[in-house]
Write a protein that holds these residues in place. Structure first.
Motif, PDB file in Angstrom:
ATOM      1  N   PRO A   1      19.448   6.606  -5.156  1.00  0.00           N
ATOM      2  CA  PRO A   1      18.799   7.924  -5.141  1.00  0.00           C
ATOM      3  C   PRO A   1      18.429   8.388  -3.735  1.00  0.00           C
ATOM      4  CG  PRO A   1      17.350   6.241  -6.082  1.00  0.00           C
ATOM      5  CD  PRO A   1      18.701   5.637  -5.966  1.00  0.00           C
ATOM      6  N   VAL A   2      18.108   7.439  -2.844  1.00  0.00           N
ATOM      7  CA  VAL A   2      17.813   7.819  -1.460  1.00  0.00           C
ATOM      8  C   VAL A   2      19.070   8.387  -0.792  1.00  0.00           C
ATOM      9  CG1 VAL A   2      17.235   6.920   0.829  1.00  0.00           C
ATOM     10  CG2 VAL A   2      15.891   6.237  -1.159  1.00  0.00           C
ATOM     11  N   ALA A   3      20.217   7.733  -1.011  1.00  0.00           N
ATOM     12  CA  ALA A   3      21.478   8.221  -0.442  1.00  0.00           C
ATOM     13  C   ALA A   3      21.817   9.599  -0.991  1.00  0.00           C
ATOM     14  CB  ALA A   3      22.603   7.234  -0.756  1.00  0.00           C
ATOM     15  N   LEU A   4      21.527   9.812  -2.275  1.00  0.00           N
ATOM     16  CA  LEU A   4      21.770  11.131  -2.872  1.00  0.00           C
ATOM     17  C   LEU A   4      20.908  12.187  -2.191  1.00  0.00           C
ATOM     18  CD1 LEU A   4      23.076  12.895  -5.057  1.00  0.00           C
ATOM     19  CD2 LEU A   4      21.213  12.247  -6.593  1.00  0.00           C
TER      20      LEU A   4
ATOM     21  N   ILE B   1      19.755  12.071   0.866  1.00  0.00           N
ATOM     22  CA  ILE B   1      20.284  12.298   2.221  1.00  0.00           C
ATOM     23  C   ILE B   1      21.504  13.219   2.163  1.00  0.00           C
ATOM     24  CG2 ILE B   1      21.403  11.181   4.191  1.00  0.00           C
ATOM     25  CD1 ILE B   1      19.680   8.725   3.637  1.00  0.00           C
ATOM     26  N   ALA B   2      22.371  13.000   1.161  1.00  0.00           N
ATOM     27  CA  ALA B   2      23.562  13.842   1.013  1.00  0.00           C
ATOM     28  C   ALA B   2      23.193  15.291   0.727  1.00  0.00           C
ATOM     29  CB  ALA B   2      24.445  13.292  -0.103  1.00  0.00           C
ATOM     30  N   GLN B   3      22.030  15.476   0.108  1.00  0.00           N
ATOM     31  CA  GLN B   3      21.585  16.832  -0.219  1.00  0.00           C
ATOM     32  C   GLN B   3      20.775  17.465   0.906  1.00  0.00           C
ATOM     33  OE1 GLN B   3      19.486  16.125  -3.889  1.00  0.00           O
ATOM     34  NE2 GLN B   3      21.333  16.377  -5.139  1.00  0.00           N
ATOM     35  N   GLY B   4      20.652  16.730   2.035  1.00  0.00           N
ATOM     36  CA  GLY B   4      19.990  17.310   3.192  1.00  0.00           C
ATOM     37  C   GLY B   4      18.632  16.756   3.533  1.00  0.00           C
ATOM     38  N   ASP B   5      18.170  15.718   2.798  1.00  0.00           N
ATOM     39  CA  ASP B   5      16.878  15.123   3.126  1.00  0.00           C
ATOM     40  C   ASP B   5      16.948  14.460   4.500  1.00  0.00           C
ATOM     41  OD1 ASP B   5      16.032  15.940   0.688  1.00  0.00           O
ATOM     42  OD2 ASP B   5      16.054  13.956  -0.254  1.00  0.00           O
ATOM     43  N   PRO B   6      15.895  14.585   5.328  1.00  0.00           N
ATOM     44  CA  PRO B   6      15.910  13.967   6.657  1.00  0.00           C
ATOM     45  C   PRO B   6      15.815  12.449   6.579  1.00  0.00           C
ATOM     46  CG  PRO B   6      13.750  14.898   6.190  1.00  0.00           C
ATOM     47  CD  PRO B   6      14.650  15.340   5.078  1.00  0.00           C
ATOM     48  N   VAL B   7      16.427  11.770   7.545  1.00  0.00           N
ATOM     49  CA  VAL B   7      16.382  10.306   7.612  1.00  0.00           C
ATOM     50  C   VAL B   7      15.321   9.926   8.653  1.00  0.00           C
ATOM     51  CG1 VAL B   7      17.676   8.209   8.075  1.00  0.00           C
ATOM     52  CG2 VAL B   7      18.822  10.172   7.041  1.00  0.00           C
ATOM     53  N   GLY B   8      14.171   9.474   8.191  1.00  0.00           N
ATOM     54  CA  GLY B   8      13.089   9.100   9.086  1.00  0.00           C
ATOM     55  C   GLY B   8      13.232   7.670   9.579  1.00  0.00           C
TER      56      GLY B   8
ATOM     57  N   GLN C   1      18.573   5.889 -12.091  1.00  0.00           N
ATOM     58  CA  GLN C   1      17.348   6.481 -11.558  1.00  0.00           C
ATOM     59  C   GLN C   1      17.591   7.903 -11.065  1.00  0.00           C
ATOM     60  OE1 GLN C   1      16.013   3.753  -8.547  1.00  0.00           O
ATOM     61  NE2 GLN C   1      15.571   2.123 -10.008  1.00  0.00           N
ATOM     62  N   ALA C   2      18.702   8.094 -10.368  1.00  0.00           N
ATOM     63  CA  ALA C   2      19.015   9.430  -9.856  1.00  0.00           C
ATOM     64  C   ALA C   2      19.217  10.417 -11.004  1.00  0.00           C
ATOM     65  CB  ALA C   2      20.266   9.361  -8.984  1.00  0.00           C
ATOM     66  N   ALA C   3      19.947   9.984 -12.042  1.00  0.00           N
ATOM     67  CA  ALA C   3      20.197  10.861 -13.189  1.00  0.00           C
ATOM     68  C   ALA C   3      18.910  11.168 -13.943  1.00  0.00           C
ATOM     69  CB  ALA C   3      21.223  10.213 -14.123  1.00  0.00           C
ATOM     70  N   LEU C   4      18.053  10.167 -14.110  1.00  0.00           N
ATOM     71  CA  LEU C   4      16.784  10.393 -14.796  1.00  0.00           C
ATOM     72  C   LEU C   4      15.929  11.413 -14.049  1.00  0.00           C
ATOM     73  CD1 LEU C   4      15.676   6.818 -15.977  1.00  0.00           C
ATOM     74  CD2 LEU C   4      16.307   8.768 -17.414  1.00  0.00           C
ATOM     75  N   GLY C   5      15.946  11.319 -12.713  1.00  0.00           N
ATOM     76  CA  GLY C   5      15.179  12.272 -11.926  1.00  0.00           C
ATOM     77  C   GLY C   5      15.682  13.693 -12.106  1.00  0.00           C
TER      78      GLY C   5
ATOM     79  N   LEU D   1      13.023  -7.388   0.193  1.00  0.00           N
ATOM     80  CA  LEU D   1      11.957  -6.731  -0.558  1.00  0.00           C
ATOM     81  C   LEU D   1      11.150  -5.784   0.333  1.00  0.00           C
ATOM     82  CD1 LEU D   1      10.713  -9.678  -2.801  1.00  0.00           C
ATOM     83  CD2 LEU D   1      12.091  -7.710  -3.479  1.00  0.00           C
ATOM     84  N   VAL D   2      10.887  -6.211   1.567  1.00  0.00           N
ATOM     85  CA  VAL D   2      10.199  -5.324   2.513  1.00  0.00           C
ATOM     86  C   VAL D   2      11.056  -4.081   2.764  1.00  0.00           C
ATOM     87  CG1 VAL D   2       9.380  -5.069   4.890  1.00  0.00           C
ATOM     88  CG2 VAL D   2       8.867  -7.156   3.607  1.00  0.00           C
ATOM     89  N   GLY D   3      12.360  -4.296   2.937  1.00  0.00           N
ATOM     90  CA  GLY D   3      13.271  -3.179   3.154  1.00  0.00           C
ATOM     91  C   GLY D   3      13.281  -2.217   1.989  1.00  0.00           C
ATOM     92  N   VAL D   4      13.288  -2.768   0.755  1.00  0.00           N
ATOM     93  CA  VAL D   4      13.263  -1.916  -0.439  1.00  0.00           C
ATOM     94  C   VAL D   4      11.989  -1.076  -0.459  1.00  0.00           C
ATOM     95  CG1 VAL D   4      13.019  -1.962  -2.954  1.00  0.00           C
ATOM     96  CG2 VAL D   4      14.776  -3.342  -1.860  1.00  0.00           C
ATOM     97  N   GLY D   5      10.870  -1.711  -0.109  1.00  0.00           N
ATOM     98  CA  GLY D   5       9.606  -0.972  -0.083  1.00  0.00           C
ATOM     99  C   GLY D   5       9.626   0.146   0.941  1.00  0.00           C
ATOM    100  N   LEU D   6      10.164  -0.121   2.132  1.00  0.00           N
ATOM    101  CA  LEU D   6      10.245   0.908   3.174  1.00  0.00           C
ATOM    102  C   LEU D   6      11.193   2.040   2.770  1.00  0.00           C
ATOM    103  CD1 LEU D   6      10.343  -1.292   6.404  1.00  0.00           C
ATOM    104  CD2 LEU D   6       8.431   0.093   5.553  1.00  0.00           C
ATOM    105  N   ILE D   7      12.291   1.663   2.096  1.00  0.00           N
ATOM    106  CA  ILE D   7      13.241   2.689   1.634  1.00  0.00           C
ATOM    107  C   ILE D   7      12.573   3.615   0.624  1.00  0.00           C
ATOM    108  CG2 ILE D   7      15.343   3.069   0.292  1.00  0.00           C
ATOM    109  CD1 ILE D   7      16.411   0.438   1.528  1.00  0.00           C
ATOM    110  N   ALA D   8      11.847   3.010  -0.323  1.00  0.00           N
ATOM    111  CA  ALA D   8      11.167   3.813  -1.336  1.00  0.00           C
ATOM    112  C   ALA D   8      10.130   4.733  -0.699  1.00  0.00           C
ATOM    113  CB  ALA D   8      10.502   2.891  -2.359  1.00  0.00           C
ATOM    114  N   ALA D   9       9.381   4.197   0.284  1.00  0.00           N
ATOM    115  CA  ALA D   9       8.360   5.005   0.934  1.00  0.00           C
ATOM    116  C   ALA D   9       8.986   6.081   1.825  1.00  0.00           C
ATOM    117  CB  ALA D   9       7.448   4.107   1.768  1.00  0.00           C
ATOM    118  N   GLY D  10      10.021   5.696   2.550  1.00  0.00           N
ATOM    119  CA  GLY D  10      10.664   6.651   3.457  1.00  0.00           C
ATOM    120  C   GLY D  10      11.517   7.671   2.770  1.00  0.00           C
ATOM    121  N   GLY D  11      11.965   7.359   1.524  1.00  0.00           N
ATOM    122  CA  GLY D  11      12.812   8.297   0.803  1.00  0.00           C
ATOM    123  C   GLY D  11      12.019   9.355   0.066  1.00  0.00           C
TER     124      GLY D  11
END
Length: 300
Positions: free
Chosen positions: A103-106, A108-115, A161-165, A290-300
């Motif tokens: 869902p984060v990649a989706l 980004i593809a839709q124009g979300d900024p990459v922090g 997850q992306a489809a549910l959203g 796991l730390v990376g997953v947490g940062l991805i979720a927070a940053g996305g």
């Protein structure tokens, strides 16, 4: 906010426990039986949502998203439970948590900024997965297959997850119920095919004069295993409910980070109950992932 945090942590606890139980059950009970049994329980519990809101047959986007989400989940669950059954749970579970990347990649593809947080999370998740997976890849085909299944599960859950959203923006209840119906429908088809293959194999052995068991299942499902299948379904339904309510009570980023910690529960249970051990390098990789997953979720 405290309530949202507690609910998100509860979702992690419930989901991590359900994954452990599902993987453990799949080691001694046919995978399709575990999947279908638990998802029937999930579907029955989710249907209670109809008491709150009716199913909207005109919600086309929600229905389409529910179908995509359900199909992806069915594949992901089968891959995850099989991977947990044949591999090291402490490694397979964190690999499946990389679902958050989809869902984060989706976005980004839709124009979300990459922090910076998102970029760092992606690097840590990838590095951690490589570090944790390296010894497994050298351990033989079975271990390598378990990692591949974990990757398939991550992709499937990510798409789900992306489809549910997308669907929930139109109707949460319609999306979830369509999702559940799709999962159950596909599993019933898979179960029917499984029964056909087993019966055809038994008939072939009898025609050739070889012994064939009249039982459909290779081993009798005990009352304890049946209860565990029901509990697995209840845990999954509870996790979905806790997460959904948490997102309405707190910041999505915080809820997503805490809910993404579910592999920690699976890893701890595998270590305490099964005595599963991982190498230090693998443990470091699991922590990084796991730390990376947490940062991805927070940053996305």
């Amino acid at each position: 906010m405290t309530g949202a945090v507690l609910l998100a942590l509860a979702a992690s606890l419930l989901l991590g426990t359900s994954d452990f139980l599902g993987g453990l059950l799949s080691r001694r009970t046919p995978l399709i039986v575990v999947l279908l049994g638990s998802q029937l329980v999930v579907g029955a519990l989710l249907s209670l949502a109809l008491l709150v809101e009716p199913y909207d047959a005109a919600a086309g986007d929600a229905i389409a998203a529910g179908i995509v989400s359900g199909a992806s989940t069915a594949i992901a669950l089968a891959a995850l439970f099989r991977g947990l059954a044949i591999g090291t749970m402490g490694v397979v579970a964190p690999v499946s948590a990389l679902a958050v990347i989809v869902p984060v990649a989706l976005g980004i593809a839709q124009g979300d900024p990459v922090g910076g947080m998102l970029g760092l999370g992606l690097l840590l998740a990838i590095a951690g997965t490589v570090l944790a997976s390296g010894p497994e890849l050298r351990a033989g085909r079975r271990a390598a297959l378990s990692l591949a299944l974990g990757g398939i599960a991550a992709l499937g859950f990510g798409v789900s997850q992306a489809a549910l959203g997308i669907g929930s923006a139109e109707s949460v209840v319609t999306t979830l119920l369509t999702h559940a119906a799709t999962v159950i429908g596909l599993l019933i088809v898979a179960f029917s095919a499984w029964v056909h293959v087993r019966l055809r194999g038994a008939a072939g052995r009898l025609r050739s004069g070889r012994a064939a068991s009249p039982a459909l299942l290779p081993a009798r499902i005990t009352g304890r295993d049946a209860a565990a299948i029901v509990v697995t379904g209840v845990l999954v339904a509870g996790a979905n409910l806790a997460f959904a309510v948490a997102t309405t009570a707190g910041a999505l980023s915080t809820v997503a980070v805490l809910a993404a910690l579910y592999p920690v529960v699976t890893v701890v249970l595998a270590r305490q109950v099964l005595g599963e051990r991982v190498r230090r390098a693998q443990l470091a990789g699991v922590v990084l992932a796991l730390v990376g997953v947490g940062l991805i979720a927070a940053g996305g």
